[in-house]
Scaffold this motif. Structure first.
Motif, short mmCIF file in Angstrom:
data_model
loop_
_atom_site.label_atom_id
_atom_site.label_comp_id
_atom_site.label_asym_id
_atom_site.label_seq_id
_atom_site.Cartn_x
_atom_site.Cartn_y
_atom_site.Cartn_z
N GLY A 111 -13.82 8.92 5.12
CA GLY A 111 -15.33 8.88 5.56
C GLY A 111 -15.40 7.42 6.23
O GLY A 111 -14.79 6.85 6.96
N ARG A 112 -16.52 6.84 5.59
CA ARG A 112 -16.78 5.53 5.99
C ARG A 112 -16.69 4.31 5.05
O ARG A 112 -16.88 3.39 5.35
N ARG A 113 -15.65 4.67 4.22
CA ARG A 113 -14.92 3.54 3.23
C ARG A 113 -14.25 2.73 3.68
O ARG A 113 -13.50 2.88 4.68
N THR A 114 -13.85 1.66 3.05
CA THR A 114 -13.24 0.47 3.71
C THR A 114 -11.50 0.84 3.53
O THR A 114 -10.74 0.03 4.18
N GLY A 115 -11.08 1.53 2.57
CA GLY A 115 -9.84 1.68 2.35
C GLY A 115 -9.12 0.81 1.48
O GLY A 115 -9.95 0.23 0.76
N SER A 116 -7.62 0.65 1.39
CA SER A 116 -7.24 -0.14 0.53
C SER A 116 -7.52 -1.62 0.88
O SER A 116 -7.54 -2.05 1.88
N ILE A 117 -7.52 -2.61 -0.09
CA ILE A 117 -7.79 -4.18 -0.17
C ILE A 117 -6.77 -4.76 -0.95
O ILE A 117 -6.71 -6.02 -0.76
N GLY A 118 -6.24 -3.96 -1.46
CA GLY A 118 -5.33 -4.72 -2.51
C GLY A 118 -3.80 -5.24 -1.86
O GLY A 118 -3.67 -5.00 -0.75
N ASN A 119 -2.97 -5.64 -2.62
CA ASN A 119 -1.45 -6.07 -2.57
C ASN A 119 -0.54 -5.53 -3.55
O ASN A 119 -1.11 -5.46 -4.49
N ALA A 120 0.65 -5.65 -3.28
CA ALA A 120 1.42 -5.38 -4.36
C ALA A 120 1.55 -5.98 -5.56
O ALA A 120 1.26 -5.98 -6.62
N GLU A 121 2.15 -7.38 -5.59
CA GLU A 121 2.34 -8.34 -6.44
C GLU A 121 1.51 -9.51 -6.32
O GLU A 121 0.75 -10.17 -7.30
N TRP A 122 1.86 -10.13 -5.10
CA TRP A 122 1.29 -11.41 -4.90
C TRP A 122 0.44 -11.47 -4.20
O TRP A 122 0.21 -10.77 -2.81
N PRO A 123 -1.11 -12.13 -4.17
CA PRO A 123 -1.30 -13.27 -5.05
C PRO A 123 -2.04 -12.29 -6.31
O PRO A 123 -2.64 -12.99 -7.31
N GLY A 124 -2.02 -10.83 -6.44
CA GLY A 124 -2.61 -10.32 -7.27
C GLY A 124 -3.96 -10.34 -7.66
O GLY A 124 -4.54 -10.12 -8.75
N ARG A 125 -4.65 -10.73 -6.57
CA ARG A 125 -6.12 -10.63 -6.65
C ARG A 125 -6.60 -10.41 -5.13
O ARG A 125 -6.16 -10.48 -4.19
N VAL A 126 -8.07 -10.34 -4.97
CA VAL A 126 -8.52 -10.22 -3.66
C VAL A 126 -8.72 -11.65 -3.12
O VAL A 126 -9.53 -12.46 -3.63
N MET A 127 -8.20 -12.02 -2.01
CA MET A 127 -8.72 -13.18 -1.43
C MET A 127 -9.97 -13.39 -1.30
O MET A 127 -10.89 -12.69 -0.70
N LYS A 128 -10.31 -14.82 -1.08
CA LYS A 128 -11.69 -15.05 -0.83
C LYS A 128 -12.02 -14.95 0.55
O LYS A 128 -11.15 -15.26 1.49
#
Length: 191
Positions: free
Chosen positions: A125-142
């Motif tokens: 639908g209208r969702r953003t989808g995946s925002i993550g990453n495998a291992e590094w940096p292990g967080r959502v970037m600013k």
């Protein structure tokens, strides 16, 4: 020189080809104090007064309609009515207004994301989808483009002055200016 203005709306010139213009009305304002080019200016905005503003009005002997105060760069050298003479020779102004607030919006409206397929059983639908990453940096970037508050921010634009009606205190500037009709903003003379 700076002025408090109200956005009236948009129109167009009667020349060929027609040019889009935004009409801005300069508010009546009183200069209360002047210190090294900066001045404390009182202007009406129709909102309710509080005790602090009542005290300011008594100090500067203002009528009850002038219920807001702001510091501006002005042409005046002493207290009194705001000097509008610099607007007559001005060719370019910098307009600062608050954009229309749209509240909390999704990624498609806020960042123009494409979204997923709309048919055949997809739940994307209208969702953003995946925002993550495998291992590094292990967080959502600013600064990651995600859903959130959209609009209601200050925006400045340089506009060329098409005409200035000194009698009605209306400036016609080329192009658009942020914000809804009837909102207050600032105009600074650039050239």
């Amino acid at each position: 020189m700076e002025y408090i203005v109200e956005k009236i709306g948009m129109s167009r010139t009667i020349t060929v080809p027609a040019k889009p213009v935004t009409l801005l009305r300069v508010l009546d304002a009183k200069v209360c104090e002047v210190n090294e080019g900066k001045a404390l200016v009182a202007y009406p905005n129709g909102k309710k007064m509080n005790k602090a503003i009542e005290g300011q009005q008594k100090k500067f002997n203002l009528s009850s309609e002038f219920n807001r105060f702001v510091t501006l760069d002005v042409a005046n050298t002493e207290a009194g009515d705001l000097d509008l003479a610099p607007l007559a020779e001005a060719t370019t102004v910098k307009s600062t207004f608050t954009t229309k607030g749209r509240g909390f919006q999704g990624g498609m409206k806020r960042w123009n994301f494409g979204g997923g397929p709309a048919a055949h059983g997809h739940r994307f639908g209208r969702r953003t989808g995946s925002i993550g990453n495998a291992e590094w940096p292990g967080r959502v970037m600013k600064g990651k483009k995600m859903p959130g508050q959209y609009g209601n921010t200050q925006n400045s634009v340089k506009n060329e002055i098409v005409s200035y009606d000194a009698e009605n205190k209306i400036i016609a500037v080329l192009g658009s200016v942020s914000g809804a009709n009837g909102t207050l903003g600032r105009v600074k003379v650039v050239k």
